[in-house]
Design a protein around this motif. Structure first.
Motif, PDB file in Angstrom:
ATOM      1  N   PRO A  85      51.351  36.383  39.272  1.00 52.46           N
ATOM      2  CA  PRO A  85      50.638  37.394  38.044  1.00 52.46           C
ATOM      3  C   PRO A  85      50.269  38.828  38.177  1.00 52.46           C
ATOM      4  O   PRO A  85      50.041  39.294  39.317  1.00 52.46           O
ATOM      5  N   ARG A  86      50.392  39.244  37.369  1.00 52.16           N
ATOM      6  CA  ARG A  86      50.016  40.798  37.246  1.00 52.16           C
ATOM      7  C   ARG A  86      48.531  40.927  37.318  1.00 52.16           C
ATOM      8  O   ARG A  86      47.496  40.179  36.971  1.00 52.16           O
ATOM      9  N   LEU A  88      46.457  42.702  35.127  1.00 53.67           N
ATOM     10  CA  LEU A  88      45.869  42.407  33.768  1.00 53.67           C
ATOM     11  C   LEU A  88      45.506  40.749  33.634  1.00 53.67           C
ATOM     12  O   LEU A  88      44.650  40.582  33.383  1.00 53.67           O
ATOM     13  N   THR A  89      46.531  39.968  33.938  1.00 48.13           N
ATOM     14  CA  THR A  89      46.382  38.656  33.988  1.00 48.13           C
ATOM     15  C   THR A  89      45.433  37.952  34.849  1.00 48.13           C
ATOM     16  O   THR A  89      44.260  37.052  34.413  1.00 48.13           O
ATOM     17  N   LEU A  90      45.026  38.630  36.062  1.00 50.79           N
ATOM     18  CA  LEU A  90      44.074  38.301  36.907  1.00 50.79           C
ATOM     19  C   LEU A  90      42.571  38.747  36.373  1.00 50.79           C
ATOM     20  O   LEU A  90      41.823  37.802  36.747  1.00 50.79           O
ATOM     21  N   ILE A  92      41.804  39.065  33.171  1.00 53.17           N
ATOM     22  CA  ILE A  92      41.505  38.265  32.134  1.00 53.17           C
ATOM     23  C   ILE A  92      41.160  36.724  32.748  1.00 53.17           C
ATOM     24  O   ILE A  92      40.128  36.279  32.127  1.00 53.17           O
ATOM     25  N   ALA A  93      41.888  36.299  33.536  1.00 53.70           N
ATOM     26  CA  ALA A  93      41.523  35.027  34.246  1.00 53.70           C
ATOM     27  C   ALA A  93      40.262  34.918  34.879  1.00 53.70           C
ATOM     28  O   ALA A  93      39.274  33.963  34.527  1.00 53.70           O
TER      29      ALA A  93
END
Length: 122
Positions: A85-86, A88-90, A92-93
């Protein structure tokens, strides 16, 4: 390089059947390369040397081939893996996880808060 006249002909190096053809050809080539007449029992010695040389070559070749197969398998396996995962994904998660935690804490406080306050005597 032509074989010297003192060497027996190629046909005398060849064993009957095709089972040891490569070994016998290598023994003949080794005799030609040596360029000297065969000693008594020299043909058997040359065959043993040829067997040893072929066995060593087969072992090296097999070892190298195993390494190639292993590297190809690793490359194929890595190619099938998903990308991590990138950033930004981390982020947001983690924000979603914090919101869920805060919502759960608020729901627990709403349900158990008055009992906890009464229990500690406030």
């Amino acid at each position: 390089m032509t074989p010297p006249d003192t060497l027996p002909p190629l046909s005398s190096f060849m064993a009957p059947g095709d089972d040891h053809r490569l070994r016998d050809l290598l023994a003949f080539a080794m005799a030609v390369e040596a360029g000297r007449p065969l000693a008594p029992g020299g043909l058997d010695g040359l065959r043993r040397e040829a067997d040893a040389a072929l066995e060593a070559y087969a072992f090296r070749s097999l070892h190298n081939r195993v390494e190639e197969i292993r590297l190809a398998a690793v490359r194929e396996h890595i190619g099938r893996l998903r990308a991590p995962p990138r950033f930004l994904t981390l982020v947001i998660a983690n924000l979603v996880a914090l919101l869920l935690l805060a919502g759960g804490a608020a729901a627990a406080w709403r349900h158990y808060g008055p009992m906890m306050l009464a229990w500690i005597g406030v």
